[in-house]
Motif scaffolding. Structure first.
Motif, PDB file in Angstrom:
ATOM      1  N   ILE A 134       0.860  -1.381   0.072  1.00 10.21           N
ATOM      2  CA  ILE A 134       0.000  -0.093  -0.111  1.00 10.21           C
ATOM      3  C   ILE A 134       0.772   1.196   0.031  1.00 10.21           C
ATOM      4  O   ILE A 134       1.492   1.550   0.973  1.00 10.21           O
ATOM      5  CB  ILE A 134      -0.935  -0.026   1.177  1.00 10.21           C
ATOM      6  N   CYS A 135       0.886   1.845  -1.186  1.00 13.60           N
ATOM      7  CA  CYS A 135       2.055   3.141  -1.239  1.00 13.60           C
ATOM      8  C   CYS A 135       1.254   4.333  -0.714  1.00 13.60           C
ATOM      9  O   CYS A 135       0.207   4.292  -0.591  1.00 13.60           O
ATOM     10  CB  CYS A 135       2.422   3.308  -2.780  1.00 13.60           C
ATOM     11  N   PRO A 136       2.071   5.150  -0.128  1.00 11.44           N
ATOM     12  CA  PRO A 136       1.521   6.550   0.323  1.00 11.44           C
ATOM     13  C   PRO A 136       0.596   7.135  -0.802  1.00 11.44           C
ATOM     14  O   PRO A 136       0.803   7.043  -1.954  1.00 11.44           O
ATOM     15  CB  PRO A 136       2.840   7.349   0.838  1.00 11.44           C
ATOM     16  N   ASN A 137      -0.401   7.795  -0.397  1.00 11.51           N
ATOM     17  CA  ASN A 137      -1.430   8.727  -1.175  1.00 11.51           C
ATOM     18  C   ASN A 137      -1.267  10.382  -1.091  1.00 11.51           C
ATOM     19  O   ASN A 137      -1.774  11.029  -1.240  1.00 11.51           O
ATOM     20  CB  ASN A 137      -2.722   8.457  -0.954  1.00 11.51           C
ATOM     21  N   THR A 138       0.193  10.531  -0.521  1.00 12.29           N
ATOM     22  CA  THR A 138       0.542  11.842  -0.597  1.00 12.29           C
ATOM     23  C   THR A 138       2.094  12.007  -0.869  1.00 12.29           C
ATOM     24  O   THR A 138       2.725  11.414  -0.885  1.00 12.29           O
ATOM     25  CB  THR A 138       0.240  12.328   1.012  1.00 12.29           C
ATOM     26  N   PHE A 139       2.429  13.394  -1.181  1.00 15.12           N
ATOM     27  CA  PHE A 139       4.009  13.761  -1.376  1.00 15.12           C
ATOM     28  C   PHE A 139       4.370  14.561   0.110  1.00 15.12           C
ATOM     29  O   PHE A 139       5.433  14.698   0.126  1.00 15.12           O
ATOM     30  CB  PHE A 139       4.069  14.489  -2.575  1.00 15.12           C
ATOM     31  N   VAL A 140       3.242  14.787   0.866  1.00 12.62           N
ATOM     32  CA  VAL A 140       3.620  15.655   2.027  1.00 12.62           C
ATOM     33  C   VAL A 140       4.155  14.772   3.218  1.00 12.62           C
ATOM     34  O   VAL A 140       3.446  13.886   3.779  1.00 12.62           O
ATOM     35  CB  VAL A 140       2.494  16.488   2.563  1.00 12.62           C
ATOM     36  N   THR A 141       5.171  14.765   3.509  1.00 12.45           N
ATOM     37  CA  THR A 141       5.987  14.004   4.684  1.00 12.45           C
ATOM     38  C   THR A 141       6.529  15.017   5.553  1.00 12.45           C
ATOM     39  O   THR A 141       7.316  15.747   5.600  1.00 12.45           O
ATOM     40  CB  THR A 141       7.253  13.076   3.812  1.00 12.45           C
ATOM     41  N   VAL A 142       5.873  14.993   6.930  1.00  7.79           N
ATOM     42  CA  VAL A 142       6.069  15.792   8.073  1.00  7.79           C
ATOM     43  C   VAL A 142       6.367  14.849   9.445  1.00  7.79           C
ATOM     44  O   VAL A 142       5.489  14.111   9.737  1.00  7.79           O
ATOM     45  CB  VAL A 142       4.897  16.639   8.349  1.00  7.79           C
ATOM     46  N   GLY A 143       7.622  14.931   9.857  1.00 11.35           N
ATOM     47  CA  GLY A 143       7.701  14.357  11.051  1.00 11.35           C
ATOM     48  C   GLY A 143       7.744  15.094  12.201  1.00 11.35           C
ATOM     49  O   GLY A 143       7.474  16.229  12.044  1.00 11.35           O
TER      50      GLY A 143
END
Length: 204
Positions: A134-143
């Motif tokens: 199941i790949c991510p459905n977003t390009f926004v990655t925030v830790g």
């Protein structure tokens, strides 16, 4: 975004997840793609979910994980980027799959008992499989550290964000440049071939 502007956003997400999760062994690309900013590799890969038959996952935590990965919870899946939970059944439609195709996972406790593809137009199962990426459905990655950094710099960026918020839709893509990124080489971490072509060839 180069890919999204050409209607290839879903393909792009799948490709990035294959690279970041180590499933891709080499990359063939071209100059325009290399010039793009990429999500932070580790954060992006961590948003994905690999489900295997007979393997345990924290079933109760899956909905929150999918929401963070950009999926929208619905009562019944009828489009890409959605998921639904009905009892011990998880239905999800990753953007990497063809239109009309979803993944249906039946859990026994925290164990994935069966994994099947299904047609979300008819809601009928079509094929049993052993695992599903199941790949991510977003390009926004925030830790968490990134959130703290953004909040700490809020005074400096507030005016610009408020101006963009007044015009923006529901997307968070306008804050993309503020988030941690990888260069192309940092993201792929493997040999790659860059194809060069003229603008006329690109439009064919």
């Amino acid at each position: 975004d180069y890919y999204a502007s050409r209607g290839l956003g879903d393909v792009y997400k799948r490709q990035l997840y294959m690279i970041s999760s180590g499933k891709a062994k080499a990359v063939v690309t071209y100059a325009a793609a290399i010039m793009q900013l990429f999500p932070a590799r580790e954060l992006f890969s961590g948003l994905g979910l690999r489900l295997k038959k007979r393997k345990e996952e924290d079933f109760a935590a899956i909905p929150d994980r999918l929401v963070k990965a950009g999926y929208r919870r619905v009562l019944q899946v009828d489009g890409s980027g959605q998921f639904a939970v009905r009892g011990d059944i998880l239905d999800i439609s990753p953007p990497s799959l063809p239109v009309g195709t979803g993944i249906r996972v039946e859990f026994f406790g925290d164990e994935a008992d069966t994994i099947k593809k299904f047609d979300y137009f008819t809601q009928l199962s079509t094929e049993e499989i052993d695992e599903a990426d199941i790949c991510p459905n977003t390009f926004v990655t925030v830790g968490e550290a990134d959130l703290s950094k953004i909040k700490g710099n809020a005074d400096a960026i507030r005016a610009d964000i408020e101006q963009k918020l007044s015009k923006a839709d529901n997307s968070l893509s306008f804050i993309y440049p503020l988030l941690p990124h990888s260069t192309f080489s940092e993201f792929v971490k493997m040999p790659y071939i860059c194809l060069l072509y003229t603008s006329d060839a690109a439009d064919e």
